[in-house]
Structure formats: structure tokens, C-alpha cells
Design a protein around this motif. Structure first.
Motif, PDB file in Angstrom:
ATOM      1  N   THR A 183     -19.783  62.066-103.342  1.00  0.00           N
ATOM      2  CA  THR A 183     -20.891  62.108-102.383  1.00  0.00           C
ATOM      3  C   THR A 183     -21.760  60.864-102.516  1.00  0.00           C
ATOM      4  OG1 THR A 183     -20.925  64.516-102.468  1.00  0.00           O
ATOM      5  CG2 THR A 183     -22.882  63.434-101.608  1.00  0.00           C
TER       6      THR A 183
ATOM      7  N   LEU B 161     -22.299  58.209 -99.571  1.00  0.00           N
ATOM      8  CA  LEU B 161     -23.646  57.974 -99.052  1.00  0.00           C
ATOM      9  C   LEU B 161     -24.097  56.550 -99.339  1.00  0.00           C
ATOM     10  CD1 LEU B 161     -25.396  61.350 -99.910  1.00  0.00           C
ATOM     11  CD2 LEU B 161     -24.774  60.489 -97.661  1.00  0.00           C
TER      12      LEU B 161
ATOM     13  N   LYS C   9     -29.867  64.312-100.932  1.00  0.00           N
ATOM     14  CA  LYS C   9     -28.664  65.056-100.567  1.00  0.00           C
ATOM     15  C   LYS C   9     -27.965  65.666-101.772  1.00  0.00           C
ATOM     16  CE  LYS C   9     -28.626  64.966 -96.210  1.00  0.00           C
ATOM     17  NZ  LYS C   9     -28.772  66.245 -95.504  1.00  0.00           N
TER      18      LYS C   9
ATOM     19  N   TYR D 282     -20.991  65.555 -98.007  1.00  0.00           N
ATOM     20  CA  TYR D 282     -21.572  66.886 -98.057  1.00  0.00           C
ATOM     21  C   TYR D 282     -23.045  66.847 -97.708  1.00  0.00           C
ATOM     22  CZ  TYR D 282     -17.689  67.553-101.308  1.00  0.00           C
ATOM     23  OH  TYR D 282     -16.478  67.596-101.905  1.00  0.00           O
ATOM     24  N   THR D 283     -23.484  67.957 -97.192  1.00  0.00           N
ATOM     25  CA  THR D 283     -24.886  68.283 -97.377  1.00  0.00           C
ATOM     26  C   THR D 283     -24.857  69.386 -98.402  1.00  0.00           C
ATOM     27  OG1 THR D 283     -24.783  69.893 -95.626  1.00  0.00           O
ATOM     28  CG2 THR D 283     -25.516  67.700 -95.041  1.00  0.00           C
ATOM     29  N   THR D 284     -25.345  69.121 -99.570  1.00  0.00           N
ATOM     30  CA  THR D 284     -24.879  69.852-100.727  1.00  0.00           C
ATOM     31  C   THR D 284     -25.679  71.052-101.170  1.00  0.00           C
ATOM     32  OG1 THR D 284     -26.066  68.246-102.012  1.00  0.00           O
ATOM     33  CG2 THR D 284     -23.702  67.931-101.766  1.00  0.00           C
ATOM     34  N   SER D 285     -26.832  71.309-100.591  1.00  0.00           N
ATOM     35  CA  SER D 285     -27.559  72.428-101.157  1.00  0.00           C
ATOM     36  C   SER D 285     -26.935  73.741-100.760  1.00  0.00           C
ATOM     37  CB  SER D 285     -29.016  72.398-100.714  1.00  0.00           C
ATOM     38  OG  SER D 285     -29.160  73.034 -99.499  1.00  0.00           O
TER      39      SER D 285
ATOM     40  N   GLN E 148     -28.211  75.238 -97.666  1.00  0.00           N
ATOM     41  CA  GLN E 148     -27.727  74.679 -96.428  1.00  0.00           C
ATOM     42  C   GLN E 148     -26.380  75.280 -96.071  1.00  0.00           C
ATOM     43  OE1 GLN E 148     -28.084  70.668 -97.763  1.00  0.00           O
ATOM     44  NE2 GLN E 148     -29.687  70.247 -96.311  1.00  0.00           N
TER      45      GLN E 148
ATOM     46  N   THR F 136     -24.088  73.405 -92.270  1.00  0.00           N
ATOM     47  CA  THR F 136     -23.462  72.323 -93.009  1.00  0.00           C
ATOM     48  C   THR F 136     -22.650  71.417 -92.101  1.00  0.00           C
ATOM     49  OG1 THR F 136     -23.291  73.758 -94.881  1.00  0.00           O
ATOM     50  CG2 THR F 136     -21.898  71.807 -94.875  1.00  0.00           C
TER      51      THR F 136
ATOM     52  N   VAL G 290     -25.808  61.130 -90.851  1.00  0.00           N
ATOM     53  CA  VAL G 290     -27.091  60.847 -91.463  1.00  0.00           C
ATOM     54  C   VAL G 290     -28.098  60.596 -90.347  1.00  0.00           C
ATOM     55  CG1 VAL G 290     -28.291  59.433 -93.137  1.00  0.00           C
ATOM     56  CG2 VAL G 290     -25.856  59.803 -93.360  1.00  0.00           C
TER      57      VAL G 290
ATOM     58  N   PHE H 267     -31.530  64.328 -91.457  1.00  0.00           N
ATOM     59  CA  PHE H 267     -31.289  63.917 -92.834  1.00  0.00           C
ATOM     60  C   PHE H 267     -32.597  63.494 -93.480  1.00  0.00           C
ATOM     61  CE2 PHE H 267     -30.786  60.646 -95.962  1.00  0.00           C
ATOM     62  CZ  PHE H 267     -29.708  61.035 -96.721  1.00  0.00           C
TER      63      PHE H 267
ATOM     64  N   GLU I 298     -35.052  66.159 -94.446  1.00  0.00           N
ATOM     65  CA  GLU I 298     -34.678  67.105 -95.483  1.00  0.00           C
ATOM     66  C   GLU I 298     -35.063  66.541 -96.836  1.00  0.00           C
ATOM     67  OE1 GLU I 298     -30.574  67.849 -95.133  1.00  0.00           O
ATOM     68  OE2 GLU I 298     -30.743  68.541 -93.091  1.00  0.00           O
TER      69      GLU I 298
END
Length: 250
Positions: free
Chosen positions: A77, A81, A95, A146-149, A152, A158, A181, A185, A188
Motif C-alpha cells: 500500500t 500510494l 490510509k 487499499y483503503t485500509t480501515s 471503511q 471500499t 485518491v 481521500f 479522511e
DNA sequence: AACATGGTCAACCGCTAGTTA
DNA sequence: ATAACTAGCGGTTGACCATGT
């Protein structure tokens, strides 16, 4: 724009934080929050400048900090990114819940950059978005953004792309990643705990302080395994998402 | 066992952006 | 509009530790 006067050096302590200082800072923020970093050390009775307090809190004492090795997924990730964002560590950190910009920056400089350079010397030809060639995807590993949380994921918002780098047709283009992104993004942000959840989150502080008093005493392999379990659980619980059907096994 | 070297990471420094008076 | 100020960011440093010789 005036330059902030540097914190008075006279009488200000520097260097590594002691467990006692950590506890004072934690207790103070727990009680009063951190609306004014500059005034905080004075009110808390710390001989540190506000900047130092802020750094200590954000990079180490925050209850939601995740310690231990980065998982391969997290590393990928970061790589992805970084291709899009460059050295905007705070944006990358946003992220990766539980990871700090400082930590990500360290990992990039100590691990990922070298690995990518090595791979590139072995024949890689990817360029970053600016056209420089100091970043590239790993040759063999799947490319993921990813949007990793976990929140989310659970909200089914996601945005996820998983593809095999060997199959260029499936690989996300820079435009795709840039689209990912988007404005949302930037809005967040990993929340910092001024909330009423503090009492719950603070539970881990005791162990953290103990850890701090003996640097590197935590068990990395255990944490690593926990991370792997987290991702495994995450993936297996998200089988409904069609895109996940192509995930290679780790 | 002693020393050299390299890796890691917490902490600091200097700067910019944003906010307020 | 401007100056004063703070928060936050990214780059860099240096201490500590592990590994190699």
C-alpha cells in the motif's frame, strides 16, 4: 507570515522521553485534551517544548498507534500510494490506520526504497508518477491499493483494485490510482482521540509505557502474526466483494 | 572478545500553511 | 491587508542495537 519563535531552549529538556514524562503527558491529554500544544507542557508540568510533546503523542503515545512490523500488504500500500503521492507521508499515513507518517517514512527509507531499487536493478522498469525511477512495483507481488480501515470495509465504501502485475491489462494506471485518491481521500483523517472513548483506548497505555522503558522489547513476530490474521480475517469476511475472488494467497 | 559496520527508529530542525487579531 | 502566532509536515540526525569480521 511570521515565523514561529522556536521554543525556548533554556530549561527545555531534549532527547528521549522517560516513562515518567510519557505518563504525565498521557494523563494530561486524557484529562484536558491537546487544544494548545504550545501551552500544554507548561500546564502539564513538563520541561519539553510543545512541538516535542506533540511529536511524542502523535508518533508514540496515541492509543490507536499500531506497533510492530509492517505487513506485506501495508508495504505494498505504501509503495502504491507513494507512486501517486510522492513523499506526502501524512497523506499516506491517513490510509494506514494506526501507522504514523514518521513510521512510514522510516520504513520507506530503510526497507522499501532499497527493495525497489534492487528490483529495478534486476530488470524492473516502472517509473513513478513524476517520471523519476526511484520507485517501482515489486515484480512478483500483486499490486493492491487499499483503503485500509476496517470501518471503511464494513461500510462497503471500499475502493479496491487487485491485480497481477504480470498482467498489465489488469494493472491500475496512474490515472486510475489518481482517481482513487480523490477529494474524499483528503478528507479522511484518522481520528485522534479527544473523544469520550479515551477511557477505553487508554487501557493499553500501561503496557506501552513498560515497553518504552525497555526499547524493542515487544515481540515483533507476535505482532506480525496478529497483522496477518487481521488481513486474513478481513479478506475471508469480504468474499462477497466480487473483486476479492482474484486475490492470490499469501 | 573486541571492534567495525550497517540498520533501525525516535526525536529534532526548519519550513510552510492555516488561523486569528 | 498584514503581522503574529500555532499546528503540522518532511528532511535529517544521532543513539542504540544487531551482525559481521
Amino acid at each position: 507570515m511570521g515565523r514561529a519563535p522556536c521554543c525556548e531552549k533554556m530549561g527545555m529538556k531534549r532527547g528521549p522521553w522517560t516513562p515518567e514524562e510519557d505518563q504525565i503527558l498521557i494523563n494530561y491529554i486524557h484529562l484536558y485534551g491537546h487544544s494548545n500544544w504550545r501551552a500544554l507542557p507548561k500546564h502539564a508540568g513538563l520541561l519539553r517544548c510543545g512541538k516535542s510533546c506533540r511529536l511524542r503523542w502523535i508518533n508514540y503515545l496515541r492509543p490507536d498507534i499500531k506497533r510492530g512490523n509492517f505487513t506485506p500488504q501495508e508495504e505494498q500500500t505504501i509503495i502504491n500510494l507513494h507512486e501517486v503521492l510522492g513523499n506526502r507521508w501524512s497523506a499516506i499515513a491517513a490510509k494506514l490506520p494506526g501507522r504514523t507518517d514518521n513510521e512510514i517514512k522510516n520504513v520507506w527509507h530503510t526497507h522499501l526504497k532499497k527493495r525497489l531499487n534492487k528490483n529495478q536493478n534486476n530488470g524492473g522498469d516502472a517509473k513513478d508518477i513524476n517520471g523519476s525511477n526511484d520507485t517501482t512495483h515489486e515484480d512478483k507481488e500483486p499490486v493492491m491499493v487499499y483503503t485500509t480501515s476496517p470501518q471503511q470495509f464494513s461500510n462497503s465504501t471500499t475502493t479496491l483494485d487487485i491485480s497481477d502485475n504480470n498482467n498489465k491489462d489488469d494493472t491500475m494506471s496512474h490515472e486510475d490510482i489518481s482517481a482513487l485518491v480523490d477529494e474524499s481521500f483528503w478528507s479522511e483523517v484518522v481520528s485522534v482521540d479527544n473523544s469520550s472513548n479515551n477511557e477505553k483506548k487508554i487501557e493499553g497505555w500501561e503496557g506501552l509505557l513498560e515497553r518504552n522503558s525497555k526499547r524493542h522489547s515487544y515481540n515483533n513476530s507476535k505482532l506480525y502474526n496478529d497483522d496477518m490474521e487481521f488481513w486474513f480475517d478481513l479478506f475471508t469476511s469480504c468474499r462477497r466483494i466480487e473483486a476479492f475472488s482474484d486475490i492470490p494467497e499469501f
